[in-house]
Design a protein around this motif. Structure first.
Motif, PDB file in Angstrom:
ATOM      1  N   UNK A  80       0.824  -1.216   0.000  1.00  0.00           N
ATOM      2  CA  UNK A  80       0.000   0.000   0.000  1.00  0.00           C
ATOM      3  C   UNK A  80       0.858   1.265   0.000  1.00  0.00           C
ATOM      4  N   UNK A  81       2.157   1.114   0.344  1.00  0.00           N
ATOM      5  CA  UNK A  81       3.078   2.252   0.358  1.00  0.00           C
ATOM      6  C   UNK A  81       4.302   1.880  -0.469  1.00  0.00           C
ATOM      7  N   UNK A  82       4.370   2.411  -1.675  1.00  0.00           N
ATOM      8  CA  UNK A  82       5.417   2.002  -2.613  1.00  0.00           C
ATOM      9  C   UNK A  82       6.260   3.202  -3.024  1.00  0.00           C
ATOM     10  N   UNK A  83       7.581   2.970  -3.078  1.00  0.00           N
ATOM     11  CA  UNK A  83       8.508   3.990  -3.571  1.00  0.00           C
ATOM     12  C   UNK A  83       9.110   3.514  -4.881  1.00  0.00           C
ATOM     13  N   UNK A  84       8.941   4.320  -5.921  1.00  0.00           N
ATOM     14  CA  UNK A  84       9.547   4.043  -7.217  1.00  0.00           C
ATOM     15  C   UNK A  84      10.745   4.965  -7.373  1.00  0.00           C
ATOM     16  N   UNK A  85      11.902   4.414  -7.139  1.00  0.00           N
ATOM     17  CA  UNK A  85      13.130   5.200  -7.209  1.00  0.00           C
ATOM     18  C   UNK A  85      14.270   4.382  -6.649  1.00  0.00           C
ATOM     19  N   UNK A  86      15.408   4.364  -7.340  1.00  0.00           N
ATOM     20  CA  UNK A  86      16.545   3.597  -6.872  1.00  0.00           C
ATOM     21  C   UNK A  86      16.326   2.102  -6.936  1.00  0.00           C
ATOM     22  N   UNK A  87      15.483   1.648  -7.866  1.00  0.00           N
ATOM     23  CA  UNK A  87      15.230   0.219  -8.001  1.00  0.00           C
ATOM     24  C   UNK A  87      15.902  -0.304  -9.267  1.00  0.00           C
ATOM     25  N   UNK A  88      16.165  -1.591  -9.286  1.00  0.00           N
ATOM     26  CA  UNK A  88      16.791  -2.200 -10.457  1.00  0.00           C
ATOM     27  C   UNK A  88      15.764  -2.374 -11.568  1.00  0.00           C
ATOM     28  N   UNK A  89      16.265  -2.625 -12.762  1.00  0.00           N
ATOM     29  CA  UNK A  89      15.360  -2.828 -13.891  1.00  0.00           C
ATOM     30  C   UNK A  89      14.478  -4.057 -13.672  1.00  0.00           C
ATOM     31  N   UNK A  90      15.057  -5.088 -13.070  1.00  0.00           N
ATOM     32  CA  UNK A  90      14.296  -6.306 -12.791  1.00  0.00           C
ATOM     33  C   UNK A  90      13.158  -6.016 -11.813  1.00  0.00           C
ATOM     34  N   UNK A  91      13.460  -5.226 -10.785  1.00  0.00           N
ATOM     35  CA  UNK A  91      12.429  -4.866  -9.807  1.00  0.00           C
ATOM     36  C   UNK A  91      11.348  -4.005 -10.454  1.00  0.00           C
ATOM     37  N   UNK A  92      11.780  -3.104 -11.339  1.00  0.00           N
ATOM     38  CA  UNK A  92      10.812  -2.254 -12.029  1.00  0.00           C
ATOM     39  C   UNK A  92       9.870  -3.084 -12.904  1.00  0.00           C
ATOM     40  N   UNK A  93      10.426  -4.059 -13.608  1.00  0.00           N
ATOM     41  CA  UNK A  93       9.605  -4.921 -14.469  1.00  0.00           C
ATOM     42  C   UNK A  93       8.581  -5.683 -13.630  1.00  0.00           C
ATOM     43  N   UNK A  94       9.023  -6.163 -12.466  1.00  0.00           N
ATOM     44  CA  UNK A  94       8.098  -6.903 -11.603  1.00  0.00           C
ATOM     45  C   UNK A  94       6.981  -5.993 -11.085  1.00  0.00           C
ATOM     46  N   UNK A  95       7.353  -4.802 -10.595  1.00  0.00           N
ATOM     47  CA  UNK A  95       6.339  -3.885 -10.077  1.00  0.00           C
ATOM     48  C   UNK A  95       5.380  -3.443 -11.179  1.00  0.00           C
ATOM     49  N   UNK A  96       5.920  -3.234 -12.378  1.00  0.00           N
ATOM     50  CA  UNK A  96       5.060  -2.862 -13.505  1.00  0.00           C
ATOM     51  C   UNK A  96       4.056  -3.960 -13.808  1.00  0.00           C
ATOM     52  N   UNK A  97       4.517  -5.201 -13.720  1.00  0.00           N
ATOM     53  CA  UNK A  97       3.608  -6.319 -13.977  1.00  0.00           C
ATOM     54  C   UNK A  97       2.492  -6.368 -12.934  1.00  0.00           C
ATOM     55  N   UNK A  98       2.826  -5.993 -11.692  1.00  0.00           N
ATOM     56  CA  UNK A  98       1.791  -5.950 -10.653  1.00  0.00           C
ATOM     57  C   UNK A  98       0.759  -4.873 -10.968  1.00  0.00           C
ATOM     58  N   UNK A  99       1.253  -3.689 -11.330  1.00  0.00           N
ATOM     59  CA  UNK A  99       0.342  -2.588 -11.621  1.00  0.00           C
ATOM     60  C   UNK A  99      -0.551  -2.889 -12.818  1.00  0.00           C
TER      61      UNK A  99
END
Length: 343
Positions: free
Chosen positions: A59-78
Motif C-alpha cells: 500500500x506504500x510504494x517507492x519508485x526510485x533507486x530500483x533495479x530494472x528487474x524490480x521495475x519490471x516486476x512492479x510494472x507487472x503488478x500494476x
C-alpha cells in the motif's frame, strides 16, 4: 534417522510462520521492497498471514533507486487487473536518474494509472521536474482522496532554473488551488526560488498543514489574505528579498485557526512592520518560531519592546522560538543590546 528423531527435529525447526510479526518484519528489512512483494504478496489469498503482515509494502510504494528487474516486476503488478496493489502512499523519485517519474508509467495504460491513483492518500515527488507535475496533472481528477502532497524540486543552473520555475509555479498552483483535490489537507513544497502566488487564486478551505518555500514576502501576504482560511500549522521560508508591491493582507484575522507558525527568512531585510502585519492575521497563535537574519531593524533585538508587540498581537502565545542576527554599524553600542528575561 528414525521416525521419532525426525519428528523431534521438525519440532525444533522454526519456520517463517512461527515467527512473531515484529521479527518477520525485521527480516523483511534485509530485502528490497520488490523482493518482499515477490515472496509474500498473495492478493488471491488475502487471508494469508504473511500477506497481511506486509500490508505496508503493497500500500506504500517507492519508485526510485530500483533495479530494472524490480521495475519490471512492479510494472507487472500494476498492469494486473487482479493483483494490482491498492496504493495509499506513492513516492516517485528522480534522485538516481533524470525523468524516471515519467518513465515509470510509460508502459502502463492510462486506465491502470487511473486505478493506481484512485485510492492514493499520500503522494511524494523527490527531485521533481516541472514535466513530472504536468504529466501527473493529467490524472488529477483521479486523486480525489489525496490528503498529503510533498514535492522537492531538482536544483538546476540559473538559466534553466528560471524557465523551470515559471512552469512549476503554474503547475503547483493548479494542484493546490483549482478545487480539484477536495481531501488535500497537508502540503510541503520545496521550490528552489520559491513559489509565486497571485491574487486570482481560489481559496482552499481544507488545507490544514502547510510547508512552503515562497519567493517574496508579497507571496506570504497573498497566502494569508484568505487563501488558506482554515490552516492550523504553517512553515514558511522566504527565498528572495525583492518586494514588488507590498500587498498587505486586506482581510485581517484571515487565519483564525492557525496555532503554529514558523517564518524563516534568509536576509530579506524584514522589518517589524512586516511581522506585525503577519501576526495580525493569526490572533489565536500558540507557538511562534522566527528566524530573522541580518535585519536592519533594531526593534528585533530590543527584547521588552518586541515582547510588548507580541503581547498585543498574539495574546494566546505560549511558546516562542527565536533566532535573530542584527546588522551592526559603526555607531552601534553594546548598551543597545538589552538582556531579555522573557518572563
Amino acid at each position: 534417522m528414525d521416525s521419532s528423531s525426525m519428528k523431534h527435529f521438525r519440532r525444533c525447526v522454526t519456520c517463517l510462520l512461527d515467527l512473531p510479526d515484529e521479527i518477520f518484519l525485521l527480516i523483511c528489512r534485509y530485502l528490497s521492497p520488490a523482493d518482499v512483494l515477490y515472496s509474500f504478496y498473495t492478493p488471491s489469498k488475502p487471508e494469508n498471514r504473511l500477506h497481511r503482515i506486509i500490508f505496508d509494502y503493497y500500500t506504500k510504494i517507492k519508485l526510485g533507486g530500483i533495479t530494472n528487474k524490480e521495475y519490471i516486476y512492479l510494472s507487472s503488478l500494476f498492469c494486473s487487473s487482479k493483483d494490482s496493489p491498492r496504493l495509499q502512499s506513492l513516492v516517485l523519485s528522480n534522485e538516481h536518474a533524470t525523468s524516471l517519474t515519467q518513465r515509470y508509467f510509460i508502459d502502463i495504460s492510462a486506465s491502470i494509472i487511473q486505478s493506481m491513483l484512485t485510492n492514493l492518500k499520500h503522494l511524494k515527488l523527490i527531485d521533481c521536474l516541472s514535466e513530472d507535475l504536468t504529466f501527473l496533472y493529467i490524472y488529477i481528477s483521479n486523486m480525489k482522496q489525496l490528503e498529503s502532497f510533498h514535492i522537492t524540486y531538482r536544483k538546476l543552473d540559473e538559466k534553466t532554473n528560471m524557465i523551470f520555475c515559471q512552469r512549476s509555479n503554474v503547475s503547483i498552483n493548479q494542484f493546490l488551488f483549482d478545487k480539484i483535490l477536495p481531501s488535500l489537507n497537508t502540503v510541503s513544497i520545496e521550490l528552489n526560488d520559491g513559489l509565486i502566488l497571485n491574487k486570482s487564486l481560489v481559496s482552499h478551505h481544507n488545507l490544514r498543514h502547510i510547508n512552503l518555500n515562497l519567493q517574496t514576502i508579497d507571496d506570504l501576504y497573498i497566502l494569508l489574505d484568505g487563501l488558506v482560511p482554515n490552516a492550523q500549522t504553517m512553515i514558511i521560508k522566504i527565498c528572495q528579498s525583492r518586494i514588488l508591491n507590498c500587498l498587505r493582507p486586506k482581510n485581517t484575522l484571515s487565519c483564525p485557526k492557525l496555532i503554529e507558525f514558523t517564518l524563516l527568512e534568509p536576509r530579506i531585510g524584514i522589518v517589524i512592520d512586516n511581522i506585525k502585519c503577519i501576526l495580525g492575521c493569526m490572533p489565536n497563535l500558540i507557538k511562534l518560531t522566527l528566524s530573522i537574519r541580518d535585519t536592519p531593524d533594531s526593534t528585533f533585538c530590543r527584547g521588552p519592546l518586541f515582547e510588548s508587540i507580541l503581547n498585543e498581537d498574539v495574546r494566546h502565545l505560549r511558546q516562542f522560538d527565536y533566532t535573530m542576527t542584527h546588522r551592526i554599524v559603526d555607531n552601534t553600542l553594546i548598551e543597545d543590546f538589552i538582556q531579555w528575561p522573557m518572563e
